[in-house]
Design a protein around this motif. Structure first.
Motif, mmCIF file in Angstrom:
data_model
loop_
_atom_site.group_PDB
_atom_site.id
_atom_site.type_symbol
_atom_site.label_atom_id
_atom_site.label_comp_id
_atom_site.label_asym_id
_atom_site.label_seq_id
_atom_site.Cartn_x
_atom_site.Cartn_y
_atom_site.Cartn_z
ATOM 1 N N ALA A 13 -42.686 -49.139 34.386
ATOM 2 C CA ALA A 13 -43.992 -49.278 33.737
ATOM 3 C C ALA A 13 -43.932 -50.376 32.679
ATOM 4 O O ALA A 13 -44.816 -51.232 32.595
ATOM 5 N N LEU A 14 -42.840 -50.385 31.917
ATOM 6 C CA LEU A 14 -42.739 -51.401 30.853
ATOM 7 C C LEU A 14 -42.608 -52.794 31.453
ATOM 8 O O LEU A 14 -43.244 -53.747 30.996
ATOM 9 N N ARG A 15 -41.817 -52.895 32.541
ATOM 10 C CA ARG A 15 -41.666 -54.225 33.159
ATOM 11 C C ARG A 15 -43.029 -54.717 33.646
ATOM 12 O O ARG A 15 -43.416 -55.864 33.441
ATOM 13 N N GLN A 16 -43.770 -53.794 34.238
ATOM 14 C CA GLN A 16 -45.111 -54.159 34.725
ATOM 15 C C GLN A 16 -45.965 -54.677 33.568
ATOM 16 O O GLN A 16 -46.655 -55.693 33.681
ATOM 17 N N LEU A 17 -45.868 -54.009 32.429
ATOM 18 C CA LEU A 17 -46.691 -54.405 31.283
ATOM 19 C C LEU A 17 -46.255 -55.759 30.758
ATOM 20 O O LEU A 17 -47.078 -56.596 30.407
ATOM 21 N N ARG A 18 -44.924 -55.973 30.768
ATOM 22 C CA ARG A 18 -44.467 -57.292 30.262
ATOM 23 C C ARG A 18 -45.024 -58.394 31.132
ATOM 24 O O ARG A 18 -45.530 -59.406 30.637
ATOM 25 N N LEU A 19 -44.987 -58.149 32.456
ATOM 26 C CA LEU A 19 -45.522 -59.187 33.361
ATOM 27 C C LEU A 19 -46.995 -59.424 33.043
ATOM 28 O O LEU A 19 -47.469 -60.554 32.927
ATOM 29 N N LEU A 20 -47.696 -58.284 32.838
ATOM 30 C CA LEU A 20 -49.134 -58.396 32.548
ATOM 31 C C LEU A 20 -49.334 -59.227 31.282
ATOM 32 O O LEU A 20 -50.188 -60.104 31.212
ATOM 33 N N ASN A 21 -48.482 -58.912 30.279
ATOM 34 C CA ASN A 21 -48.643 -59.637 29.005
ATOM 35 C C ASN A 21 -48.362 -61.118 29.187
ATOM 36 O O ASN A 21 -49.127 -61.971 28.735
ATOM 37 N N GLN B 46 -56.216 -52.515 25.267
ATOM 38 C CA GLN B 46 -55.675 -53.408 24.241
ATOM 39 C C GLN B 46 -54.498 -52.761 23.518
ATOM 40 O O GLN B 46 -53.466 -53.374 23.301
ATOM 41 N N TRP B 47 -54.623 -51.452 23.240
ATOM 42 C CA TRP B 47 -53.572 -50.836 22.421
ATOM 43 C C TRP B 47 -52.242 -50.833 23.162
ATOM 44 O O TRP B 47 -51.173 -50.942 22.565
ATOM 45 N N VAL B 48 -52.322 -50.796 24.489
ATOM 46 C CA VAL B 48 -51.049 -50.809 25.224
ATOM 47 C C VAL B 48 -50.455 -52.209 25.162
ATOM 48 O O VAL B 48 -49.259 -52.393 24.970
ATOM 49 N N LYS B 49 -51.355 -53.195 25.238
ATOM 50 C CA LYS B 49 -50.840 -54.580 25.204
ATOM 51 C C LYS B 49 -50.132 -54.847 23.878
ATOM 52 O O LYS B 49 -49.130 -55.553 23.818
ATOM 53 N N LEU C 109 -48.475 -52.796 22.167
ATOM 54 C CA LEU C 109 -47.299 -51.940 21.942
ATOM 55 C C LEU C 109 -46.045 -52.806 21.820
ATOM 56 O O LEU C 109 -45.908 -53.796 22.536
ATOM 57 N N ALA C 110 -45.176 -52.396 20.956
ATOM 58 C CA ALA C 110 -43.979 -53.207 20.740
ATOM 59 C C ALA C 110 -43.177 -53.332 22.033
ATOM 60 O O ALA C 110 -42.765 -54.407 22.435
ATOM 61 N N GLU C 111 -43.047 -52.209 22.721
ATOM 62 C CA GLU C 111 -42.119 -52.246 23.869
ATOM 63 C C GLU C 111 -42.546 -53.247 24.936
ATOM 64 O O GLU C 111 -41.747 -53.686 25.740
ATOM 65 N N THR C 112 -43.859 -53.598 24.928
ATOM 66 C CA THR C 112 -44.265 -54.421 26.075
ATOM 67 C C THR C 112 -44.164 -55.905 25.762
ATOM 68 O O THR C 112 -44.586 -56.726 26.528
ATOM 69 N N LYS C 113 -43.640 -56.216 24.583
ATOM 70 C CA LYS C 113 -43.587 -57.669 24.286
ATOM 71 C C LYS C 113 -42.443 -58.294 25.082
ATOM 72 O O LYS C 113 -41.459 -57.662 25.369
#
Lengths: 227, 55, 246
Positions: B42-50, C237-240, C242-246
């Motif tokens: 899930a986190l990897r997916q979010l990083r890609l999204l970001n 937005q709040w998920v974006k 989030l620290a972990e997703t940077k």
């Protein structure tokens, strides 16, 4: 437009579904042929000794009835779903619950009733006594509608999903186990000399319980699936 | 029952006892890894999204 | 002085995500400790059983697993109903987070039941009423998970599986009693375990492991629901931020 009473609506939906089904008679026969075939396979697998078959008969016939009704469940709503009539039904001012009950009854008349009528004939294959055949018919008469009703919930939930047929069986079969237990139990009670009134009355109770709740729950399931 | 060989033998029922507890703990360990793995994905997916968002 | 704690503050995924993250260790570590304590009591303090010598020790994991598989199903149905009625996303997420753990406990209960049945009843699988109901409960879990997995749109998946869970939970008692009736008809009452009086250490061990399992379930479910929140709220937005997703 004359005021349509609830039971008028019920009759209308049942007539419509039966008419549609009669146009594609093949679907009706598949359930029946499947039932006959599955039941006839067991003696081939288990062996022809009459006393063994007599003991197994009720269970075999009931499991085959369960599977046969599962087979035709997806078709309950899918035809109307695909050509949009289901949406119209849901938009109609009439009560969706009654329409769903109509579809359940129509489905039962096409898949449950034939099983009830042909079960005694198949029972002879298993050398069942006349009394047992009579109780089997009665038990199936009470039990198969419940299968259609619980099945309607499963069919409504899995509307339009790929692999819906198998999924419906996975969802619905565990819920039909009490009907199977008391249905087969009724015939076995007669075989072992006791009377089957307790089993039949429990089946009757399941039928009434399902009759009250499942149409409403299936209507809710339809609303969820059709959003 | 202080010596270990007797303990593991469970007076002949060792296979059943340790078969049960072994599988139970195996299931727990697997579940923990499944949950961790799901979070990683899930986190990897979010990083890609970001990254695609910023790029 | 506003004493009322705003419980609903934590019912939104945004705040719940952080809270759950902090809580997990408080459930995970006590679970591990209690497991160790329970096993110690079960294996070293509890005496050898007169009838079954050592095989009965399987009971310390089998009974908690069965209890949990049943309760988790009811809690799952409860969350599902909440999500369906109040349309709160987090309740539906909790329901789908509970399902796999409940199914695994049903599996553990069946597995340990079979391994306990072999020395006690002489067969790997005995159509005992409890084991049979447990097997059907496992099917109900698998039905829930399968339905949820086969619907793409999360909203419909939640609501459809919620309805199934509610219908299922209504059927659980009916299934249990019909299987009970069916079993006593065919087999007479199978050997009742309650014959041998439960030594106090046995009860302590079983209770400790039960509590340990509960804590374990809460920790795992909280962790899984956090992942579900990340998956489902990925475009918020709040998920974006989030620290972990940077």
């Amino acid at each position: 437009m004359n005021k349509l009473s609830l039971f008028g609506l019920l009759g209308l939906v049942i007539r419509r579904d039966l008419l549609l089904a009669m146009r594609r008679r093949a679907d009706v026969l598949t359930t029946l042929v499947f039932f006959v075939m599955v039941v006839s396979l067991f003696p081939l697998g288990v062996g022809p000794e009459p006393d063994m078959l007599r003991k197994m008969a009720a269970g075999v016939l009931w499991v085959a009835a369960l599977l046969a009704s599962m087979l035709s469940l997806p078709r309950m709503f899918s035809a109307d779903y695909l050509d949009g009539t289901l949406e119209q039904m849901m938009l109609a001012p009439q009560s969706l619950t009654m329409m769903v009950l109509g579809k359940i009854i129509a489905h039962w008349m096409l898949s449950g009733l034939p099983l009830v009528l042909i079960a005694p004939v198949l029972g002879l294959q298993f050398d069942m006594s006349v009394q047992a055949l009579w109780v089997l018919m009665l038990a199936l008469l009470l039990g198969t509608p419940v299968l259609s009703m619980i099945g309607a919930i499963g069919a409504a939930l899995t509307l339009g999903l790929r692999g819906g047929g198998v999924l419906v069986s996975l969802l619905v079969l565990p819920l039909c186990i009490p009907v199977l237990i008391f249905g087969a139990g009724a015939v076995e009670a007669v075989n072992s000399g006791m009377d089957a009134i307790s089993n039949l009355s429990l089946l009757g109770a399941f039928l009434l319980f399902a009759l009250v709740f499942t149409p409403f729950v299936a209507a809710q399931a339809l609303k969820i699936s059709m959003e | 029952m202080m010596n270990w060989s007797e303990f593991f033998a469970m007076n002949g029922y060792g296979f059943y006892v340790w078969g049960s507890y072994g599988v139970a703990f195996l299931v727990f360990i697997i579940e923990i890894f499944m949950v961790r793995n799901r979070r990683k994905l899930a986190l990897r997916q979010l990083r890609l999204l970001n990254e695609s968002g910023e790029a | 002085m506003r004493l009322a704690i705003n419980w609903f503050k934590y019912s939104a995924p945004t705040t719940f995500y952080g809270l759950a993250g902090k809580l997990i260790p408080f459930f995970a570590w006590p679970a591990a400790i209690l497991f160790a304590v329970g096993l110690y009591i079960g294996f070293f303090v509890a005496p050898t059983d007169a009838v079954q010598s050592e095989a009965y020790r399987i009971m310390f994991i089998h009974v908690p697993a069965s209890i949990l598989s049943m309760f988790i199903y009811l809690i799952m149905a409860g969350y599902a109903a909440l999500g369906l009625i109040f349309k709160t996303r987090l309740s539906s997420m909790m329901a789908s987070a509970l399902a796999p753990t409940g199914a695994l406990f049903a599996f553990i209960s069946l597995w340990t039941g079979a391994l306990w049945g072999k020395p006690m009843w002489g067969a790997w699988w005995v159509w005992d009423a409890r084991l049979t109901s447990e097997l059907i409960l496992l099917f109900l879990y698998l039905g829930f998970i399968a339905l949820q997995a086969s619907i793409e749109d999360p909203r419909r998946a939640d609501r459809a599986s919620a309805l199934l869970a509610i219908v299922g939970s209504v059927n659980v008692p009916i299934i249990y009693y019909s299987v009970q009736w069916w079993n006593t008809l065919h087999q007479g009452s199978s050997i009742k375990f309650s014959g041998t009086s439960m030594h106090v250490a046995m009860q302590q061990s079983m209770f400790t492991i039960l509590v340990a399992c509960w804590l374990y379930v809460i920790a795992v479910v909280l962790a899984r629901v956090r992942s579900i929140i990340l998956e489902r709220e990925s475009n918020t937005q709040w998920v974006k931020d989030l620290a972990e997703t940077k």
